[in-house]
Design a protein around this motif. Sequence first.
Motif, PDB file in Angstrom:
ATOM      1  N   VAL A  46       0.843  -1.192   0.000  1.00 16.51           N
ATOM      2  CA  VAL A  46       0.000   0.000   0.000  1.00 16.51           C
ATOM      3  C   VAL A  46       0.883   1.248   0.000  1.00 16.51           C
ATOM      4  N   ASN A  47       0.546   2.209  -0.873  1.00 19.15           N
ATOM      5  CA  ASN A  47       1.239   3.497  -0.878  1.00 19.15           C
ATOM      6  C   ASN A  47       0.975   4.211   0.447  1.00 19.15           C
ATOM      7  N   ASP A  48       1.966   4.967   0.931  1.00 16.30           N
ATOM      8  CA  ASP A  48       1.755   5.747   2.150  1.00 16.30           C
ATOM      9  C   ASP A  48       0.764   6.880   1.922  1.00 16.30           C
ATOM     10  N   HIS A  49       0.807   7.462   0.736  1.00 18.15           N
ATOM     11  CA  HIS A  49      -0.103   8.551   0.363  1.00 18.15           C
ATOM     12  C   HIS A  49      -0.559   8.335  -1.076  1.00 18.15           C
ATOM     13  N   CYS A  50      -1.734   8.836  -1.387  1.00 22.71           N
ATOM     14  CA  CYS A  50      -2.237   8.753  -2.760  1.00 22.71           C
ATOM     15  C   CYS A  50      -1.349   9.618  -3.653  1.00 22.71           C
ATOM     16  N   PRO A  51      -0.861   9.082  -4.777  1.00 22.01           N
ATOM     17  CA  PRO A  51      -0.017   9.880  -5.664  1.00 22.01           C
ATOM     18  C   PRO A  51      -0.773  11.022  -6.343  1.00 22.01           C
ATOM     19  N   ASN A  52      -2.099  10.966  -6.372  1.00 21.71           N
ATOM     20  CA  ASN A  52      -2.887  12.000  -7.042  1.00 21.71           C
ATOM     21  C   ASN A  52      -3.319  13.108  -6.078  1.00 21.71           C
ATOM     22  N   CYS A  53      -3.994  12.747  -4.982  1.00 21.14           N
ATOM     23  CA  CYS A  53      -4.566  13.764  -4.084  1.00 21.14           C
ATOM     24  C   CYS A  53      -3.794  13.911  -2.779  1.00 21.14           C
ATOM     25  N   GLY A  54      -2.870  13.004  -2.481  1.00 23.09           N
ATOM     26  CA  GLY A  54      -2.085  13.112  -1.256  1.00 23.09           C
ATOM     27  C   GLY A  54      -2.758  12.558  -0.017  1.00 23.09           C
ATOM     28  N   GLU A  55      -3.913  11.917  -0.167  1.00 28.44           N
ATOM     29  CA  GLU A  55      -4.611  11.325   0.985  1.00 28.44           C
ATOM     30  C   GLU A  55      -3.701  10.303   1.667  1.00 28.44           C
ATOM     31  N   ALA A  56      -3.594  10.394   2.981  1.00 30.70           N
ATOM     32  CA  ALA A  56      -2.761   9.460   3.742  1.00 30.70           C
ATOM     33  C   ALA A  56      -3.421   8.088   3.767  1.00 30.70           C
ATOM     34  N   LEU A  57      -2.701   7.089   3.314  1.00 27.92           N
ATOM     35  CA  LEU A  57      -3.207   5.720   3.298  1.00 27.92           C
ATOM     36  C   LEU A  57      -2.456   4.821   4.262  1.00 27.92           C
ATOM     37  N   HIS A  58      -1.439   5.374   4.939  1.00 22.38           N
ATOM     38  CA  HIS A  58      -0.619   4.549   5.821  1.00 22.38           C
ATOM     39  C   HIS A  58      -1.344   4.141   7.102  1.00 22.38           C
ATOM     40  N   HIS A  59      -2.529   4.687   7.336  1.00 23.92           N
ATOM     41  CA  HIS A  59      -3.309   4.333   8.524  1.00 23.92           C
ATOM     42  C   HIS A  59      -3.919   2.944   8.428  1.00 23.92           C
ATOM     43  N   GLN A  60      -3.992   2.389   7.237  1.00 22.14           N
ATOM     44  CA  GLN A  60      -4.720   1.134   7.007  1.00 22.14           C
ATOM     45  C   GLN A  60      -4.217   0.009   7.889  1.00 22.14           C
ATOM     46  N   ARG A  61      -5.155  -0.810   8.319  1.00 27.59           N
ATOM     47  CA  ARG A  61      -4.850  -1.984   9.141  1.00 27.59           C
ATOM     48  C   ARG A  61      -5.562  -3.195   8.562  1.00 27.59           C
ATOM     49  N   ALA A  62      -5.289  -3.513   7.309  1.00 32.91           N
ATOM     50  CA  ALA A  62      -5.957  -4.648   6.667  1.00 32.91           C
ATOM     51  C   ALA A  62      -5.440  -5.973   7.220  1.00 32.91           C
ATOM     52  N   ASP A  63      -4.142  -6.060   7.483  1.00 35.87           N
ATOM     53  CA  ASP A  63      -3.507  -7.240   8.073  1.00 35.87           C
ATOM     54  C   ASP A  63      -3.943  -8.540   7.394  1.00 35.87           C
ATOM     55  N   ASP A  64      -4.525  -9.469   8.170  1.00 33.60           N
ATOM     56  CA  ASP A  64      -4.887 -10.787   7.639  1.00 33.60           C
ATOM     57  C   ASP A  64      -6.335 -10.871   7.144  1.00 33.60           C
ATOM     58  N   GLY A  65      -7.109  -9.838   7.342  1.00 34.32           N
ATOM     59  CA  GLY A  65      -8.516  -9.859   6.945  1.00 34.32           C
ATOM     60  C   GLY A  65      -8.755 -10.194   5.489  1.00 34.32           C
ATOM     61  N   PRO A  66      -8.050  -9.550   4.544  1.00 34.18           N
ATOM     62  CA  PRO A  66      -8.258  -9.876   3.140  1.00 34.18           C
ATOM     63  C   PRO A  66      -7.929 -11.329   2.803  1.00 34.18           C
ATOM     64  N   ALA A  67      -6.899 -11.873   3.420  1.00 28.73           N
ATOM     65  CA  ALA A  67      -6.546 -13.276   3.161  1.00 28.73           C
ATOM     66  C   ALA A  67      -7.649 -14.214   3.661  1.00 28.73           C
ATOM     67  N   TYR A  68      -8.179 -13.945   4.851  1.00 23.10           N
ATOM     68  CA  TYR A  68      -9.257 -14.782   5.382  1.00 23.10           C
ATOM     69  C   TYR A  68     -10.504 -14.700   4.504  1.00 23.10           C
ATOM     70  N   LEU A  69     -10.861 -13.503   4.084  1.00 25.46           N
ATOM     71  CA  LEU A  69     -12.037 -13.354   3.221  1.00 25.46           C
ATOM     72  C   LEU A  69     -11.828 -14.021   1.863  1.00 25.46           C
ATOM     73  N   THR A  70     -10.616 -13.923   1.329  1.00 27.18           N
ATOM     74  CA  THR A  70     -10.314 -14.575   0.051  1.00 27.18           C
ATOM     75  C   THR A  70     -10.471 -16.083   0.170  1.00 27.18           C
ATOM     76  N   ILE A  71      -9.909 -16.653   1.235  1.00 24.21           N
ATOM     77  CA  ILE A  71     -10.036 -18.096   1.461  1.00 24.21           C
ATOM     78  C   ILE A  71     -11.505 -18.483   1.610  1.00 24.21           C
ATOM     79  N   LEU A  72     -12.258 -17.695   2.356  1.00 24.30           N
ATOM     80  CA  LEU A  72     -13.677 -17.979   2.572  1.00 24.30           C
ATOM     81  C   LEU A  72     -14.451 -17.971   1.250  1.00 24.30           C
ATOM     82  N   ILE A  73     -14.232 -16.955   0.442  1.00 20.61           N
ATOM     83  CA  ILE A  73     -14.964 -16.830  -0.819  1.00 20.61           C
ATOM     84  C   ILE A  73     -14.557 -17.928  -1.811  1.00 20.61           C
ATOM     85  N   VAL A  74     -13.257 -18.120  -1.986  1.00 28.21           N
ATOM     86  CA  VAL A  74     -12.786 -19.113  -2.959  1.00 28.21           C
ATOM     87  C   VAL A  74     -13.220 -20.521  -2.551  1.00 28.21           C
ATOM     88  N   SER A  75     -13.117 -20.839  -1.270  1.00 23.96           N
ATOM     89  CA  SER A  75     -13.511 -22.195  -0.841  1.00 23.96           C
ATOM     90  C   SER A  75     -15.015 -22.412  -0.977  1.00 23.96           C
TER      91      SER A  75
END
Length: 140
Positions: A46-75
């Motif tokens: 993840v970029n620390d800031h948006c290259p277009n508008c400068g919005e801070a993206l470093h706050h994100q805490r996605a961690d393992d959630g996307p992996a768990y949801l991916t496994i759930l959906i694919v299975s």
Amino acid sequence: MENQQSDLAHADQQNERLTGRAMLSGAAGRCPSCDKGRIFSSYLKVNDHCPNCGEALHHQRADDGPAYLTILIVSHLAAPLLLWVFVAYRPSTPTLLIGFCAGTVIASLFLLPRIKGAMIALQWARRMHGFGFEAEPESA
């Protein structure tokens, strides 16, 4: 300090963030704020800031959630499909293994960045983990 926080809360109420639109932008790999800049600098970085508008993206805490949801959906998609293919066509075991192993890997690689982008956008839209504050507190 308390007056400053109430001013921020008032500004947050006036500046509503649409969750659905933000999640669609995030799933497309675009900034949830401007819908133009890219969230990721590489596959899942993840970029620390948006290259277009400068919005801070470093706050994100996605961690393992996307992996768990991916496994759930694919299975949940692969299991009934596997049963249907086996009953309807009776393929050989190696064919079934190779086909479904390749299919689940491809589906997982396709869905993972989209789910992570949507999860980051959800956090941004709901002002979670520091996304709601314009200025970060200075460390002493």
